[in-house]
Design an enzyme around this catalytic site. Structure first.
Site, PDB file in Angstrom:
ATOM      1  N   GLU A  67      32.998  46.263  39.020  1.00 29.08           N
ATOM      2  CA  GLU A  67      32.151  45.533  39.256  1.00 29.08           C
ATOM      3  C   GLU A  67      31.055  45.171  37.989  1.00 29.08           C
ATOM      4  O   GLU A  67      30.743  43.898  38.141  1.00 29.08           O
ATOM      5  CB  GLU A  67      31.428  45.632  40.692  1.00 29.08           C
ATOM      6  N   GLU A 101      29.760  39.690  42.019  1.00 28.10           N
ATOM      7  CA  GLU A 101      30.110  40.825  41.481  1.00 28.10           C
ATOM      8  C   GLU A 101      28.873  41.890  41.634  1.00 28.10           C
ATOM      9  O   GLU A 101      29.253  43.173  41.875  1.00 28.10           O
ATOM     10  CB  GLU A 101      30.689  40.854  40.132  1.00 28.10           C
ATOM     11  N   HIS A 129      28.967  43.171  44.923  1.00 25.64           N
ATOM     12  CA  HIS A 129      30.181  44.143  45.311  1.00 25.64           C
ATOM     13  C   HIS A 129      29.894  45.479  44.662  1.00 25.64           C
ATOM     14  O   HIS A 129      29.892  46.647  45.153  1.00 25.64           O
ATOM     15  CB  HIS A 129      31.517  43.648  44.567  1.00 25.64           C
ATOM     16  N   GLU A 145      40.288  40.065  37.398  1.00 28.35           N
ATOM     17  CA  GLU A 145      40.365  40.233  38.874  1.00 28.35           C
ATOM     18  C   GLU A 145      41.683  40.502  39.462  1.00 28.35           C
ATOM     19  O   GLU A 145      41.723  41.307  40.274  1.00 28.35           O
ATOM     20  CB  GLU A 145      40.164  38.725  39.205  1.00 28.35           C
ATOM     21  N   GLU A 152      38.552  39.567  45.283  1.00 27.09           N
ATOM     22  CA  GLU A 152      39.201  39.363  43.996  1.00 27.09           C
ATOM     23  C   GLU A 152      40.101  38.265  43.752  1.00 27.09           C
ATOM     24  O   GLU A 152      40.326  37.693  42.913  1.00 27.09           O
ATOM     25  CB  GLU A 152      39.906  40.657  43.453  1.00 27.09           C
ATOM     26  N   HIS A 180      38.531  34.936  43.657  1.00 29.40           N
ATOM     27  CA  HIS A 180      38.050  34.836  42.439  1.00 29.40           C
ATOM     28  C   HIS A 180      39.028  34.497  41.555  1.00 29.40           C
ATOM     29  O   HIS A 180      39.035  33.487  40.389  1.00 29.40           O
ATOM     30  CB  HIS A 180      37.159  35.928  41.698  1.00 29.40           C
TER      31      HIS A 180
END
Lengths: 71, 189
Positions: free
Chosen positions: B35, B64, B67, B135, B165, B168
Site C-alpha cells: 500500500e 491506499e 489501506h 493493483e 484492488e 482500482h
C-alpha cells in the site's frame, strides 16, 4: 534493582484484541539522561567494580533490570 | 492537502493470536506491491499525467493510505501483546532485534522499502499499465494472505482490501480508455 529508571504506560486495549494483554508497556530512562554535564569529583567505583559495571561512576550505571515481560 | 478522519476505512478485527501472520502481512505494508508503494506511486505520477485522470490518481493514492492504516492496525494487533521470545518463535526475531515493537516498512522477507517500488516512466499509457499491474499484484497478494490464515475476521478485512484492488484496476483501465479517446479528439488551442 532500581525500578525508578523505568517508565510505564498503558495502551488502548480493545475487547477484541487477539492476544492476552502484555501490560503495561515500558521504556527505560537511564541516569545519564539527567546528568547532561558530568560534574567533577563524582564518587567512583573500585577498579574491580568499574570493570564489572562498565563505568567508573556508580551514578551512571543502569542495571536495565525489568524482570519478566509478563510481570 | 488532506483531511484526516480518525477512523479506519473498514473495520479491522483480528481474533487469533497469530504473530506469524504479522510477518506475512507486512508484505502489504512495505513490499513492492504494498500500500505504501501504491500510494506514493499514484500521488507522484499524477503531476505529469493528462489532467483528465489526475483526480483519479489523487483519489486512489489517498485510499491506499487508508489501506496502509488497516494493514498497520492488523500488524500492531498481532504483535503488541507478544513477548520478545514469542516473537522470536514466530520468526520475527530479526524484526525485534532491529525495530523492537515498532512497525517498519519492509516486505515479508525483511527487505526494507525502496523508492524504486514507485515506478514513474513519464509516459501516461506506460504509467497507467504499471498501475493496473500493481493493483493486480496487490490483489494476488491479498489472495495469498487470505489463504494463509484461518482467522475469519482477519480474512474479512483482507477480502475488503482485495476487492478494492479489483476496483482500482478497473478504474485505471478506464483511465487508459479515456486517454486513448483523448488522443483521437481534435483539440484547438
Amino acid at each position: 534493582m532500581d525500578q525508578t529508571q523505568w517508565r510505564f504506560y498503558e495502551t488502548y486495549r480493545s475487547p477484541y484484541d487477539p492476544c492476552p494483554p502484555l501490560e503495561p508497556k515500558r521504556f527505560i530512562v537511564p541516569p545519564n539522561q539527567y546528568i547532561v554535564f558530568q560534574p567533577e569529583n563524582l564518587p567512583q567505583c573500585t577498579p574491580m567494580q568499574a570493570l564489572q559495571l562498565g563505568t567508573l561512576w556508580p551514578v551512571l550505571y543502569s542495571p536495565y533490570d525489568h524482570g519478566d515481560w509478563r510481570g | 492537502m488532506w483531511v484526516y478522519e480518525k477512523k479506519l476505512q473498514y473495520p479491522v478485527r483480528v481474533s487469533k493470536c497469530d504473530p506469524q501472520m504479522a510477518k506475512l502481512l507486512i508484505e502489504q505494508y512495505g513490499g513492492a506491491d504494498g500500500e505504501l508503494a501504491a500510494a506514493l506511486r499514484y500521488l507522484n505520477q499524477r503531476y505529469t499525467l493528462p489532467d483528465r485522470v489526475i483526480g483519479l490518481l489523487t483519489d486512489i493514492g489517498t485510499e491506499e493510505f487508508a489501506h496502509l492504516e488497516m494493514i498497520a492496525t492488523m500488524v500492531y494487533k498481532l504483535t503488541k501483546d507478544v513477548t520478545p521470545m514469542q516473537l522470536r518463535e514466530a520468526g520475527l526475531g530479526g524484526h525485534f532485534a532491529d525495530h523492537g515493537y515498532d512497525l517498519y516498512p519492509h516486505n515479508a522477507a525483511g527487505t526494507p522499502f525502496m523508492a524504486p517500488y514507485f515506478a514513474a516512466k513519464g509516459d501516461p499509457i506506460t504509467d497507467l499499465y504499471e498501475d493496473i499491474a500493481a493493483e493486480e499484484k496487490a490483489r494476488a497478494t491479498y489472495q495469498w494472505l487470505i489463504e494463509m490464515t484461518d482467522d475469519v475476521d482477519l480474512q474479512d478485512s483482507l477480502k475488503f482490501l482485495r476487492q478494492r484492488e479489483v476496483i482500482h484496476a478497473i478504474r485505471f483501465r478506464e483511465a487508459v480508455e479515456i486517454l486513448k479517446e483523448y488522443n483521437d479528439t481534435q483539440r484547438v488551442f
